[in-house]
Every structure is written in structure tokens, then in C-alpha cells.
Design a protein around this motif. Structure first.
Motif, PDB file in Angstrom:
ATOM      1  N   GLU A   1      -7.169   0.976 -15.103  1.00 25.75           N
ATOM      2  CA  GLU A   1      -6.229   0.654 -16.081  1.00 25.75           C
ATOM      3  C   GLU A   1      -7.122   0.142 -16.876  1.00 25.75           C
ATOM      4  O   GLU A   1      -7.386  -0.414 -18.359  1.00 25.75           O
TER       5      GLU A   1
ATOM      6  N   ILE B   1      -5.476   6.887 -12.824  1.00 22.95           N
ATOM      7  CA  ILE B   1      -4.890   6.258 -12.888  1.00 22.95           C
ATOM      8  C   ILE B   1      -3.853   4.650 -12.858  1.00 22.95           C
ATOM      9  O   ILE B   1      -2.971   5.522 -13.223  1.00 22.95           O
ATOM     10  N   GLU B   2      -3.908   3.089 -12.787  1.00 23.63           N
ATOM     11  CA  GLU B   2      -3.117   2.619 -12.513  1.00 23.63           C
ATOM     12  C   GLU B   2      -3.727   1.334 -12.975  1.00 23.63           C
ATOM     13  O   GLU B   2      -5.087   0.774 -12.848  1.00 23.63           O
TER      14      GLU B   2
END
Length: 349
Positions: free
Chosen positions: A214, A306-307
Motif C-alpha cells: 500500500e 495489495i496490503e
């Protein structure tokens, strides 16, 4: 077995003052203060890419912002040098600015850092030099760098000309250098970290796996394409000019390969309209991943969501501990007796 109690203590951890044996390698255009500080807070090492901030005042400002965001954690600056010194290059000035800003760690790549080592070491800066082959690591060790990263053929970016795999290089290096070394190229799962440590490395360098973090400012459409891609969706380009690069397969990479195949002798000037870094930066900004040479390695196999950086690091850590647990069971040690295993980790594998 209480694997959560394991503490790691390899030479790389000691060098950088980090918690886990992981370095988040410099990512051109993408490694800014937000990303690097997130890596630092997660207990791993990160490097701002100096080339992403070509004006020295902007680089200085980014270093200061990163220091504030790191909250006392370690960080460094990546300086990627051209294969040969060219007129107008700012490398000396960049290193001087880094030293003046009190940065403690530098990651170098490209040509030899020999000319800059006296200045860097006199400023108390530790130097990690990235190479694509053991023979260059041996030379760097002779020059006096503090540690080396050896990246195998699977890596995104520049894997060198010999294209030797990471698995071979990890074990090969152990009997040829005493310097602390990292292994990179295709690393994106915790079990690979365990394997690298077992083969003699002090840790790993990871790039592609972090591209979907992110904190990476690139467009979500670009990140979603990485998640949809497989290891077979990378391509080698620019081999004709001895500057091999592994990138995400797209219209630009296909055009470069076709142009190289069509010419008896290729010059960098012939490729520049396609390979300019500004095209790639625009792709990150717009999400149009079809354009530009976008570095990506075969660890796309492990890119799945996505993290935040912290979540990626946490998953890598859990996978590493699970791999060590499997080795513990294979070795036949009693599950209730954890002391000997934990001690061996603390001494460094």
C-alpha cells in the motif's frame, strides 16, 4: 514448538540493527520515504532510491522526511551507478549529500564503489553492494565493502549476463566469501528465507514481492496486473547491449525484443525511445502497465494482494517460522525441547 519466541541474529541483522534478516531492495521511482519508513517500522531494512530524486535538495528533503517517519529505525539510500563514469554524473555529490545528512547505510550497484569507499567509511557509512554474480561479490569483498547482495537470474531489474540462479549462488557463495551476504532474485516466500539462511546467507533481499504494498505510490491498476501475473509473465530485454533487464512482459518489452532481433548491431541509442525511464515512471503514475520497461522478477508467483508493508513482512515471518518448524520436525528433535534450536538461530545460521 514455541517458534514465536525465536529471535534472529545474523550478521546482516547486526549490521543494520533490524529485527528480521530481510532487506527491501531499492525500487527505481518507487522507494520513497513512505515505503522505506514502513519497512523500517516493520523490522526490515529499506533504501530510498537516490536516482528517483535527481535534484539534491529533493533527495535531502526525502532523507529528512524518512528519518522522521522511521521513528528511530534504520534506513539507507540506494545509489545506482552507471557501468562507466560519464561526464556530468553527480555520484560524488550524491554521496557527499548522503554523508552530510547523517545517513548510516548505503546500497550501491552498477559499477564498482571502490572510488567512494574511503569517503563513505570515513563518514561512518556502511556499504552494501549489489552484484549479479559471485565473482563480483568476491571482488567487492576485496575492496572492503561491508556486505554484498547477490541477485540471481530470477530477479527483476538487472540479473547480469551469466544468468545464474539464486539457489546456486546462495550455496556457492558460502565457500568463497566470508563477508556477510544476502541472496535475492525470486525471493517472495518465507521458506526461501529459511533456505537462504541454511545455505550460508545472512538474509535475503526482496523487491518484486513488495511492489504491491500500500505504501508504494504506484497506481492500483499496475498493482492489480502484478497480482494477475505469473512468473512466466516476465521477459528479458536489452541483452544485445549487455545490459540485460528482467521486466513485466508488455507491449514495450515485446517491441524491444523484436527490435533487438531485427538488427545485426544494436546501440543504446536505438533502444532509448522505448526504454527511457520516464516512460516507466508514467506507467506507475497512470496504471497503464502496457508501456515502459517495468522491472519485475519471478517472485510474481507470491504476489497475491495489495496490503501494507507490515502485513507482507508479517506473512513472510510466519512462513519463515513454519519452514523452521518443518526442519525441526525433520531433524527428529523432541517437540518439547526447543532450547537447542532457538540457540542455533540466535548464533546465526
Amino acid at each position: 514448538m514455541a517458534m514465536e519466541s525465536v529471535s534472529f541474529n545474523t550478521p546482516i541483522i547486526d549490521l543494520f540493527g533490524i529485527r528480521l534478516p530481510i532487506v527491501a531492495g531499492g525500487l527505481m521511482w518507487l522507494s520513497d520515504a513512505n515505503y522505506v519508513a514502513a519497512a523500517s517500522r516493520a523490522g526490515v531494512m529499506g533504501f530510498i532510491t537516490a536516482a528517483s530524486f535527481p535534484e539534491l535538495p529533493a533527495l535531502r528533503a526525502e532523507i529528512r522526511r524518512c528519518r522522521e517517519l522511521c521513528q528511530g529505525g534504520s534506513f539507507g539510500v540506494n545509489v545506482s551507478m552507471l557501468p562507466k563514469l560519464v561526464e556530468g554524473e553527480q555520484t560524488q555529490a550524491v554521496f557527499a549529500a548522503i554523508a552530510e545528512e547523517g545517513v548510516r547505510f548505503v546500497e550501491t550497484s552498477g559499477r564498482s564503489p571502490e572510488a567512494y569507499l574511503p569517503m563513505l567509511h570515513s563518514a561512518g557509512i556502511k556499504v552494501l553492494h549489489k552484484v549479479p554474480n559471485l565473482r563480483f561479490a568476491i571482488k567487492a569483498a576485496e575492496l572492503g565493502v561491508d556486505a554484498v547482495s547477490i541477485v540471481g537470474a530470477e530477479c527483476g531489474g538487472h540479473p547480469g549476463l551469466d544468468l545464474i540462479g539464486s539457489f546456486v549462488q546462495a550455496a556457492w557463495a558460502k565457500s568463497h566469501i566470508t563477508l556477510p551476504y544476502l541472496i535475492g532474485g525470486g525471493v517472495g516466500e518465507g521458506s526461501q528465507i529459511a533456505a537462504a539462511l541454511a545455505m550460508g546467507a545472512s538474509g535475503v533481499v526482496i523487491g518484486t514481492r513488495f511492489l504491491v504494498a500500500e505504501e508504494i505510490w504506484a497506481h492500483a491498476d499496475y498493482k492489480r496486473q502484478l497480482i494477475a501475473s505469473q512468473p512466466t509473465d516476465t521477459q528479458l530485454c536489452m541483452q544485445s547491449i549487455r545490459n540485460t533487464v528482467r521486466v513485466l512482459r508488455n507491449q514495450t518489452s515485446e517491441a524491444v525484443v523484436a527490435l533487438e532481433a531485427s538488427m545485426a548491431e544494436v546501440r543504446i541509442e536505438d533502444l532509448l525511445p522505448l526504454v527511457s525511464g520516464k516512460i516507466g515512471r508514467n506507467a506507475y503514475a497512470t496504471g497503464d502497465w502496457s508501456q515502459g520497461l517495468l522491472s519485475a522478477g519471478q517472485s510474481l508467483a507470491f504476489v497475491d494482494r495489495i496490503e501494507p508493508v507490515a502485513s507482507i513482512v508479517s506473512r513472510l515471518e510466519q512462513e519463515l517460522l513454519q519452514a523452521l518448524e518443518r526442519l525441526h520436525r525433520i531433524a527428529g528433535e523432541p517437540r518439547q525441547s526447543t532450547g537447542s534450536f532457538t540457540t542455533s538461530i540466535r548464533k546465526g545460521l
